[in-house]
Design a protein around this motif. Structure first.
Motif, PDB file in Angstrom:
ATOM      1  N   GLY A 169       1.085  -1.338  -0.164  1.00 57.56           N
ATOM      2  CA  GLY A 169      -0.459   0.114   0.038  1.00 57.56           C
ATOM      3  C   GLY A 169       1.099   1.064   0.254  1.00 57.56           C
ATOM      4  N   TRP A 170       1.943   1.538  -0.822  1.00 56.56           N
ATOM      5  CA  TRP A 170       2.800   2.276  -0.112  1.00 56.56           C
ATOM      6  C   TRP A 170       3.071   2.674   1.026  1.00 56.56           C
ATOM      7  CZ3 TRP A 170      -1.732   2.701  -3.444  1.00 56.56           C
ATOM      8  CH2 TRP A 170      -1.668   2.680  -5.377  1.00 56.56           C
ATOM      9  N   MET A 171       3.346   1.867   2.289  1.00 58.46           N
ATOM     10  CA  MET A 171       2.885   1.779   3.118  1.00 58.46           C
ATOM     11  C   MET A 171       4.307   1.423   4.096  1.00 58.46           C
ATOM     12  SD  MET A 171       0.513   4.459   4.104  1.00 58.46           S
ATOM     13  CE  MET A 171       0.294   3.645   5.788  1.00 58.46           C
ATOM     14  N   ASP A 172       4.215   0.438   3.251  1.00 57.54           N
ATOM     15  CA  ASP A 172       5.519  -0.332   3.904  1.00 57.54           C
ATOM     16  C   ASP A 172       5.453  -1.566   3.227  1.00 57.54           C
ATOM     17  OD1 ASP A 172       7.050  -1.276   6.100  1.00 57.54           O
ATOM     18  OD2 ASP A 172       5.798  -2.836   6.863  1.00 57.54           O
ATOM     19  N   THR A 173       7.289  -1.317   2.667  1.00 57.08           N
ATOM     20  CA  THR A 173       7.562  -2.808   1.979  1.00 57.08           C
ATOM     21  C   THR A 173       9.245  -3.545   2.366  1.00 57.08           C
ATOM     22  OG1 THR A 173       8.995  -1.269   0.744  1.00 57.08           O
ATOM     23  CG2 THR A 173       6.905  -1.355   0.010  1.00 57.08           C
ATOM     24  N   ASP A 174       9.412  -4.684   1.980  1.00 57.86           N
ATOM     25  CA  ASP A 174      10.161  -5.309   1.938  1.00 57.86           C
ATOM     26  C   ASP A 174      10.890  -5.305   0.352  1.00 57.86           C
ATOM     27  OD1 ASP A 174      11.691  -7.035   2.701  1.00 57.86           O
ATOM     28  OD2 ASP A 174      11.558  -7.539   4.558  1.00 57.86           O
ATOM     29  N   HIS A 175      11.567  -4.968   0.357  1.00 57.47           N
ATOM     30  CA  HIS A 175      12.337  -5.255  -1.264  1.00 57.47           C
ATOM     31  C   HIS A 175      13.072  -7.196  -1.181  1.00 57.47           C
ATOM     32  CE1 HIS A 175      15.835  -4.411   0.671  1.00 57.47           C
ATOM     33  NE2 HIS A 175      16.525  -4.982  -0.096  1.00 57.47           N
ATOM     34  N   ASN A 176      13.317  -7.632   0.172  1.00 53.65           N
ATOM     35  CA  ASN A 176      13.797  -9.104   0.125  1.00 53.65           C
ATOM     36  C   ASN A 176      12.714 -10.231  -0.131  1.00 53.65           C
ATOM     37  OD1 ASN A 176      16.412  -8.166  -0.065  1.00 53.65           O
ATOM     38  ND2 ASN A 176      16.343  -7.924   2.275  1.00 53.65           N
ATOM     39  N   VAL A 177      11.090  -9.317   0.990  1.00 54.25           N
ATOM     40  CA  VAL A 177      10.071 -10.245   0.991  1.00 54.25           C
ATOM     41  C   VAL A 177       9.821 -11.345   0.194  1.00 54.25           C
ATOM     42  CG1 VAL A 177       8.475  -8.988   0.264  1.00 54.25           C
ATOM     43  CG2 VAL A 177       8.220 -10.365   2.636  1.00 54.25           C
ATOM     44  N   HIS A 178       9.938 -11.143  -1.162  1.00 57.28           N
ATOM     45  CA  HIS A 178       9.444 -12.259  -2.166  1.00 57.28           C
ATOM     46  C   HIS A 178      10.863 -13.159  -2.672  1.00 57.28           C
ATOM     47  CE1 HIS A 178       5.464 -13.169  -1.963  1.00 57.28           C
ATOM     48  NE2 HIS A 178       5.087 -11.232  -2.428  1.00 57.28           N
ATOM     49  N   LEU A 179      11.944 -12.820  -2.602  1.00 63.50           N
ATOM     50  CA  LEU A 179      12.830 -13.236  -2.914  1.00 63.50           C
ATOM     51  C   LEU A 179      12.515 -14.910  -2.719  1.00 63.50           C
ATOM     52  CD1 LEU A 179      16.205 -11.075  -2.444  1.00 63.50           C
ATOM     53  CD2 LEU A 179      13.903 -11.362  -4.626  1.00 63.50           C
ATOM     54  N   PRO A 180      12.548 -15.681  -1.431  1.00 62.04           N
ATOM     55  CA  PRO A 180      12.595 -17.577  -1.453  1.00 62.04           C
ATOM     56  C   PRO A 180      11.886 -17.932  -2.531  1.00 62.04           C
ATOM     57  CG  PRO A 180      13.105 -16.732   0.380  1.00 62.04           C
ATOM     58  CD  PRO A 180      12.570 -14.969  -0.633  1.00 62.04           C
ATOM     59  N   ASN A 181      10.398 -16.900  -2.811  1.00 62.99           N
ATOM     60  CA  ASN A 181       9.577 -17.345  -3.784  1.00 62.99           C
ATOM     61  C   ASN A 181      10.142 -17.590  -5.447  1.00 62.99           C
ATOM     62  OD1 ASN A 181       7.547 -18.190  -2.404  1.00 62.99           O
ATOM     63  ND2 ASN A 181       7.152 -16.115  -1.541  1.00 62.99           N
ATOM     64  N   LEU A 182      10.508 -16.181  -5.470  1.00 61.68           N
ATOM     65  CA  LEU A 182      11.137 -16.330  -7.100  1.00 61.68           C
ATOM     66  C   LEU A 182      12.561 -16.645  -7.150  1.00 61.68           C
ATOM     67  CD1 LEU A 182      10.726 -12.185  -6.911  1.00 61.68           C
ATOM     68  CD2 LEU A 182       9.312 -14.252  -7.717  1.00 61.68           C
ATOM     69  N   VAL A 183      12.495 -17.487  -6.213  1.00 60.66           N
ATOM     70  CA  VAL A 183      14.562 -18.631  -6.419  1.00 60.66           C
ATOM     71  C   VAL A 183      14.095 -19.046  -7.876  1.00 60.66           C
ATOM     72  CG1 VAL A 183      15.630 -20.174  -5.959  1.00 60.66           C
ATOM     73  CG2 VAL A 183      15.843 -18.221  -4.294  1.00 60.66           C
ATOM     74  N   ASP A 184      12.447 -19.457  -8.064  1.00 57.83           N
ATOM     75  CA  ASP A 184      11.970 -20.117  -9.631  1.00 57.83           C
ATOM     76  C   ASP A 184      12.532 -19.724 -10.953  1.00 57.83           C
ATOM     77  OD1 ASP A 184      10.724 -22.024  -7.645  1.00 57.83           O
ATOM     78  OD2 ASP A 184       9.399 -21.841  -8.618  1.00 57.83           O
ATOM     79  N   PHE A 185      12.432 -18.576 -10.779  1.00 58.94           N
ATOM     80  CA  PHE A 185      12.648 -18.279 -12.392  1.00 58.94           C
ATOM     81  C   PHE A 185      14.558 -17.792 -12.316  1.00 58.94           C
ATOM     82  CE2 PHE A 185       8.640 -15.697 -10.666  1.00 58.94           C
ATOM     83  CZ  PHE A 185       7.929 -16.234 -11.909  1.00 58.94           C
ATOM     84  N   ALA A 186      15.028 -16.950 -11.129  1.00 55.49           N
ATOM     85  CA  ALA A 186      16.411 -18.286 -11.084  1.00 55.49           C
ATOM     86  C   ALA A 186      17.345 -19.013 -11.583  1.00 55.49           C
ATOM     87  CB  ALA A 186      16.994 -17.275  -9.571  1.00 55.49           C
ATOM     88  N   ARG A 187      16.285 -20.226 -11.241  1.00 57.28           N
ATOM     89  CA  ARG A 187      16.240 -21.321 -11.537  1.00 57.28           C
ATOM     90  C   ARG A 187      16.002 -21.783 -12.811  1.00 57.28           C
ATOM     91  NH1 ARG A 187      20.362 -23.342  -8.070  1.00 57.28           N
ATOM     92  NH2 ARG A 187      19.098 -23.989  -6.000  1.00 57.28           N
ATOM     93  N   HIS A 188      15.652 -21.032 -13.509  1.00 59.36           N
ATOM     94  CA  HIS A 188      15.293 -21.078 -15.483  1.00 59.36           C
ATOM     95  C   HIS A 188      15.709 -19.937 -16.050  1.00 59.36           C
ATOM     96  CE1 HIS A 188      12.079 -23.443 -13.556  1.00 59.36           C
ATOM     97  NE2 HIS A 188      11.574 -23.938 -14.795  1.00 59.36           N
ATOM     98  N   GLY A 189      17.246 -19.283 -15.594  1.00 64.98           N
ATOM     99  CA  GLY A 189      18.392 -18.939 -16.023  1.00 64.98           C
ATOM    100  C   GLY A 189      17.695 -17.060 -15.722  1.00 64.98           C
ATOM    101  N   TYR A 190      16.598 -16.987 -14.820  1.00 68.13           N
ATOM    102  CA  TYR A 190      16.916 -15.167 -14.776  1.00 68.13           C
ATOM    103  C   TYR A 190      17.884 -14.341 -13.703  1.00 68.13           C
ATOM    104  CZ  TYR A 190      12.799 -15.546 -18.413  1.00 68.13           C
ATOM    105  OH  TYR A 190      12.024 -16.199 -18.994  1.00 68.13           O
TER     106      TYR A 190
END
Length: 312
Positions: A88-109
């Motif tokens: 909500g533009w009130m509180d953000t954490d740029h690391n919070v979803h990195l564990p989920n996004l590892v799937d993309f890294a494993r596919h070459g991103y």
């Protein structure tokens, strides 16, 4: 009796190819391992720009974290996914979803989690200026990260989805480029908003819940219904044109926070301007639902990227 048991154990060990030491089976193997994926590094909390801090009197760092591949020491370059978290533009954490996004890294991103200022620190377009600064930083440091500067993808959820949409429709608009690395472009090649805010006004009035109405006032510095110019400036629909980047849009049918009709309006506007776009409405999914993090959804994303990213 002891010697009989010892002889029996040794016989069993000989039959099964195992050795016995002090009554413990020792198992030795030779294994041939196929190398089917890269190793990954995490560079956490890299400063990508500096912005005004406390009441404009100090300077603060903005950070990003990078999941990158082991160095290949050749001309290999990987496409980059920039992730913008919601809140909500009130509180953000740029690391919070990195564990989920590892799937993309494993596919070459390469995956980049980007910090941006919340609305307690700056009003729009400060958040968009931060996002573009992060993109310029990665382009300026493409060699360091083995990044392909011609294959930049922006992705985000909710308020971060709004960021992804704004980035996808403002290629070439220099008024949002502030800060460092201005010799580099902040253009992106694909946008993937997940249940992203589109028009702050219709997000507020069309929501099934009024619990989050205040976030739009905080973002704009005024109620969107009372500040049409501010609302228009923060609305991706204002900027859609035939040069907008391809869009892949996801939204849940049970979202009571951000109206699904707004994603439909964004999709319609893109199609009307001959911009490649696809909209997936996830049946039964609510706002920030774990359904969006499933392999089935990620495969749709990767298929879309394969279709619209031009390999360098």
């Amino acid at each position: 009796m002891i010697y009989v048991l010892k002889d029996l154990c040794n016989t069993i060990a000989e039959v099964y190819g195992k050795s016995i030491l002090k009554g413990v089976f020792i198992m030795k193997h030779t294994l041939k391992v196929d190398q089917v994926r890269d190793g990954l590094w995490l560079d956490s909390d890299i400063t990508y720009t500096q912005v005004p801090g406390w009441l404009g009197n100090t300077t603060r760092d903005l950070k990003l974290s990078v999941i990158r591949h082991f160095q290949t020491n050749d001309d290999t370059r990987y496409p980059v996914i920039f992730w913008f978290a919601g809140g909500g533009w009130m509180d953000t954490d740029h690391n919070v979803h990195l564990p989920n996004l590892v799937d993309f890294a494993r596919h070459g991103y390469i995956v980049v989690g980007v910090e941006y200022r919340d609305s307690n620190k700056v009003q729009f377009p400060g958040q968009l200026e931060d996002a573009k600064a992060a993109i310029r930083y990665m382009r300026a440091n493409a060699k360091r990260f083995q990044a392909d500067p011609n294959r930049f993808i922006v992705m985000g959820e909710s308020a971060g989805g709004h960021m992804a949409s704004m980035l996808g429709v403002t290629n070439g608009l220099n008024q949002f480029d502030k800060g460092a690395n201005l010799d580099y472009s902040s253009d992106v090649q694909v946008a993937v908003p997940f249940y992203g805010v589109v028009d702050p006004l219709t997000a507020k009035t069309g929501s099934a819940s009024n619990d989050f109405d205040f976030v739009y006032r905080n973002l704009l510095g005024a109620e969107p219904e009372n500040a049409p110019e501010l609302d228009s400036a923060a609305n991706p629909l204002t900027y859609v044109n035939s040069n907008s980047t391809p869009f892949l849009i996801f939204h849940g049918t049970e979202d009571v926070v951000v109206p699904i009709k707004d994603s439909e309006k964004l999709y319609d506007a893109l199609v009307e301007n001959n911009v490649p776009a696809e909209l997936y409405e996830i049946e039964g999914a609510s706002h920030m639902d774990v359904k969006f993090l499933q392999p089935q959804v990620f495969k749709i994303v990767m298929d879309f990227l394969d279709k619209y990213l031009t390999r360098s």
